[in-house]
Design a protein around this motif. Structure first.
Motif, PDB file in Angstrom:
ATOM      1  N   GLN A 249       1.078  -1.675  -0.168  1.00  0.00           N
ATOM      2  CA  GLN A 249       0.323   0.121  -0.118  1.00  0.00           C
ATOM      3  C   GLN A 249       0.981   1.116   0.016  1.00  0.00           C
ATOM      4  O   GLN A 249       0.670   2.302  -0.109  1.00  0.00           O
ATOM      5  CB  GLN A 249      -0.667  -0.366   1.182  1.00  0.00           C
TER       6      GLN A 249
ATOM      7  N   LEU B 258      -3.075   4.921   6.273  1.00  0.00           N
ATOM      8  CA  LEU B 258      -3.981   5.105   6.726  1.00  0.00           C
ATOM      9  C   LEU B 258      -4.969   3.521   7.407  1.00  0.00           C
ATOM     10  O   LEU B 258      -5.181   3.630   8.536  1.00  0.00           O
ATOM     11  CB  LEU B 258      -5.274   6.298   5.463  1.00  0.00           C
ATOM     12  N   ASP B 259      -4.871   2.793   6.683  1.00  0.00           N
ATOM     13  CA  ASP B 259      -5.713   1.627   6.915  1.00  0.00           C
ATOM     14  C   ASP B 259      -5.150   0.665   6.155  1.00  0.00           C
ATOM     15  O   ASP B 259      -5.650  -0.149   4.918  1.00  0.00           O
ATOM     16  CB  ASP B 259      -7.855   1.915   5.773  1.00  0.00           C
TER      17      ASP B 259
ATOM     18  N   LYS C 241      -1.153  -6.541   7.976  1.00  0.00           N
ATOM     19  CA  LYS C 241      -1.300  -4.876   7.760  1.00  0.00           C
ATOM     20  C   LYS C 241      -0.385  -4.299   6.623  1.00  0.00           C
ATOM     21  O   LYS C 241       0.389  -3.298   6.796  1.00  0.00           O
ATOM     22  CB  LYS C 241      -0.071  -4.883   8.896  1.00  0.00           C
TER      23      LYS C 241
ATOM     24  N   GLY D 243     -13.559  -2.631   7.551  1.00  0.00           N
ATOM     25  CA  GLY D 243     -12.439  -0.923   7.995  1.00  0.00           C
ATOM     26  C   GLY D 243     -12.982  -1.405   9.581  1.00  0.00           C
ATOM     27  O   GLY D 243     -13.658  -1.284   9.761  1.00  0.00           O
ATOM     28  N   LYS D 244     -11.719   0.028   9.673  1.00  0.00           N
ATOM     29  CA  LYS D 244     -12.764   0.755  10.994  1.00  0.00           C
ATOM     30  C   LYS D 244     -13.651   1.510  10.727  1.00  0.00           C
ATOM     31  O   LYS D 244     -14.116   2.703  11.521  1.00  0.00           O
ATOM     32  CB  LYS D 244     -11.931   0.970  11.860  1.00  0.00           C
ATOM     33  N   VAL D 245     -14.239   1.900   9.789  1.00  0.00           N
ATOM     34  CA  VAL D 245     -15.102   3.013   9.530  1.00  0.00           C
ATOM     35  C   VAL D 245     -15.782   2.819   8.891  1.00  0.00           C
ATOM     36  O   VAL D 245     -16.653   2.177   7.496  1.00  0.00           O
ATOM     37  CB  VAL D 245     -14.077   4.029   8.519  1.00  0.00           C
TER      38      VAL D 245
ATOM     39  N   THR E  74      -3.902   5.890   1.212  1.00  0.00           N
ATOM     40  CA  THR E  74      -5.107   6.969   1.222  1.00  0.00           C
ATOM     41  C   THR E  74      -6.327   6.248   1.166  1.00  0.00           C
ATOM     42  O   THR E  74      -7.004   6.666   2.053  1.00  0.00           O
ATOM     43  CB  THR E  74      -5.029   8.329   0.779  1.00  0.00           C
TER      44      THR E  74
ATOM     45  N   VAL F 160      -9.680   4.116   2.294  1.00  0.00           N
ATOM     46  CA  VAL F 160     -10.167   4.052   3.562  1.00  0.00           C
ATOM     47  C   VAL F 160     -11.769   2.378   3.227  1.00  0.00           C
ATOM     48  O   VAL F 160     -12.853   2.728   2.312  1.00  0.00           O
ATOM     49  CB  VAL F 160     -10.831   4.897   4.138  1.00  0.00           C
ATOM     50  N   ARG F 161     -11.082   1.775   3.788  1.00  0.00           N
ATOM     51  CA  ARG F 161     -12.208   0.949   3.520  1.00  0.00           C
ATOM     52  C   ARG F 161     -13.072   1.008   4.646  1.00  0.00           C
ATOM     53  O   ARG F 161     -13.575   1.353   6.081  1.00  0.00           O
ATOM     54  CB  ARG F 161     -12.009  -0.489   3.411  1.00  0.00           C
ATOM     55  N   SER F 162     -14.624   0.331   4.451  1.00  0.00           N
ATOM     56  CA  SER F 162     -15.574   0.279   5.081  1.00  0.00           C
ATOM     57  C   SER F 162     -15.460  -0.270   6.710  1.00  0.00           C
ATOM     58  O   SER F 162     -15.471  -2.024   5.965  1.00  0.00           O
ATOM     59  CB  SER F 162     -17.311   0.619   4.281  1.00  0.00           C
ATOM     60  N   ARG F 163     -16.490  -0.620   7.468  1.00  0.00           N
ATOM     61  CA  ARG F 163     -16.312  -1.401   7.989  1.00  0.00           C
ATOM     62  C   ARG F 163     -17.093  -2.892   7.794  1.00  0.00           C
ATOM     63  O   ARG F 163     -17.141  -3.687   8.020  1.00  0.00           O
ATOM     64  CB  ARG F 163     -17.423  -1.206   9.785  1.00  0.00           C
TER      65      ARG F 163
END
Length: 447
Positions: free
Chosen positions: A278, A287-288, A322, A354-356, A417, A419-422
């Motif tokens: 990444q 970021l993710d 990771k 993801g975390k979001v 950068t 970002v993946r969804s939860r």
């Protein structure tokens, strides 16, 4: 039986002069398929299809200088062929294989399965119930109350197959598998002020999971209503983009496919073990960070299998941890040529959540793309793009449906950068986050 006839033909070829097979692989398949074709909710055509296919691959060894080589050729043999025709086709395959000079590799021998295919819910159902259960689920959203404009399914095709496979090779590897595969493709339509609009989609499944089938058509019915009242996409600058569903899966698949032994051996991928796949700049934090697993089996998805196409037993394997490439999967020959341990070629993969949440991704101004006329991602470069059929623009206050225009970008440039969804969901070949947010995507308006 046809399988025995082919093995006998191979024995005859061994006794004759000329090119001989060093090894061989035979895959015999039987497919029993229900096909249903609907216009609106009316059945237009129903038929049952039986298919039998035998695929034989022969391997011929040779030398190039002081190095041992191996060539191969594959043929399809039908039960209607005479013994003389089978002999002729095998002779042609042996000749073709003798003309190929690849580095040598060995076929896998006998091995116990490391995972087991779970039974499918289709197995306990009779033939009528299988098709009818899926039909009811797919058409169910039409009966629910709708806000105008009215949307409906214009046409739908439904296929339910039971696929049996028998695998044997000359080293004694042998296994049998049975798999259920469902597939439906459909067109939904709605009438807008400027005329009728349509959206197309499809879904593959291995279980009669009513909720998943209802969600597939229900989501597109809601979206085609929005497309009927969508505005042309304006010029939008410096706006994060959210990709959903299959396009999100394509982004994650870029990492998984570039971590294959074949891609790395052929120089189609720049990945290497220990690389942070990444990272584009050591000075930029990821970021993710991604976690990716190669999966032999994902419940609910077809193409699950305890062995790969060459007969190598599969087991769940972490590929990326990771963001760091930990293991290569793919064809065993390429693993041998790279000097890597054999892991096998996996049909499926999964990506950690993801975390979001998706709602959090949507909470700031963004362009959420849910349907393209055509979306393509070039596997080597990571370049992607597509023409927008339906998107939602959140301008900070309201969510506006848009149509037209296009997007373009590169996973290779934007990966650090992302970002993946939860939330995760089954896609076409994976269990992965439902959405991924990318910054720096170019948006071209329709105006």
């Amino acid at each position: 039986m046809m399988k025995e006839r082919i093995v006998q033909a191979l024995a005859r070829a061994e006794k004759r002069g000329g090119v001989k097979a060093a090894q061989w692989r035979l895959v015999s398949g039987h497919s029993s398929r229900q096909e249903r074709y609907y216009v609106k909710n009316d059945l237009e055509l129903a038929r049952e299809v039986e298919e039998v296919r035998h695929s034989l691959t022969v391997y011929v060894d040779g030398n190039e200088g002081d190095k041992k080589t191996r060539g191969e050729a594959s043929i399809t043999l039908q039960p209607s062929l005479s013994d003389e025709k089978i002999d002729s086709k095998i002779a042609q395959a042996l000749f073709a294989a003798s003309m190929s000079k690849n580095p040598w590799f060995d076929l896998p021998g006998p091995a116990e399965a490391r995972v087991l295919l779970p039974p499918s819910g289709f197995e306990a159902m009779d033939e009528t119930s299988r098709a009818e259960t899926c039909r009811r689920a797919l058409f169910a959203p039409e009966k629910k109350p709708q806000d105008p404009p009215l949307a409906r399914i214009n046409a739908l095709e439904l296929f339910i197959s039971k696929n049996s496979k028998q695998f044997i090779n000359s080293k004694g590897a042998r296994f049998d598998t049975e798999e259920w595969k469902g597939y439906s493709e459909f067109i939904v339509e709605a009438e807008g002020d400027s005329g009728g609009v349509e959206l197309f989609d499809d879904i593959a499944f291995s279980e009669p999971a009513a909720a998943r089938l209802e969600e597939a058509t229900g989501a597109r019915l809601a979206q085609v209503r929005d497309r009927a009242k969508a505005s042309p996409t304006p010029a939008l600058k410096d706006l994060p983009v959210i990709l959903r569903g299959r396009e999100a899966e394509d982004i994650f698949a870029w990492f998984f496919d570039n971590a294959s032994t074949e891609a790395i051996f052929t120089k189609a991928s720049s990945f290497f073990l220990g690389m942070n796949v990444q990272q584009t700049d050591p000075a930029i934090d990821i970021l993710d960070p991604l976690d990716i697993w190669a999966e032999p089996i994902i419940p609910g998805l077809p193409n699950s299998c305890p062995y790969d196409g060459e007969g190598f037993p599969l087991e769940r394997t972490q590929v990326v941890d990771k963001g760091v490439l930990k293991c290569l999967t793919g064809g065993i020959r390429y693993a041998d040529w790279l000097g890597q341990p054999r892991k096998g070629s996996f049909p499926l993969f999964s990506v950690s959540a993801g975390k979001v949440s998706l709602e959090q991704l949507r909470a700031k101004p963004c362009l959420e793309l849910v349907k393209f006329s055509d979306f393509s991602l070039e596997q080597t470069t990571g370049d992607f793009g597509g023409e927008i059929r339906l998107a939602y623009w959140f301008d900070g206050k309201k969510r506006i449906p848009l149509t037209g225009g296009s997007i373009s970008g590169s996973v290779a440039e934007l990966r650090s950068t992302m970002v993946r969804s939860r939330e995760r969901a089954l896609a076409s070949r994976s269990l992965c986050p439902e959405a991924v947010l990318l910054k720096g995507v170019s948006i071209t308006g329709a105006l």
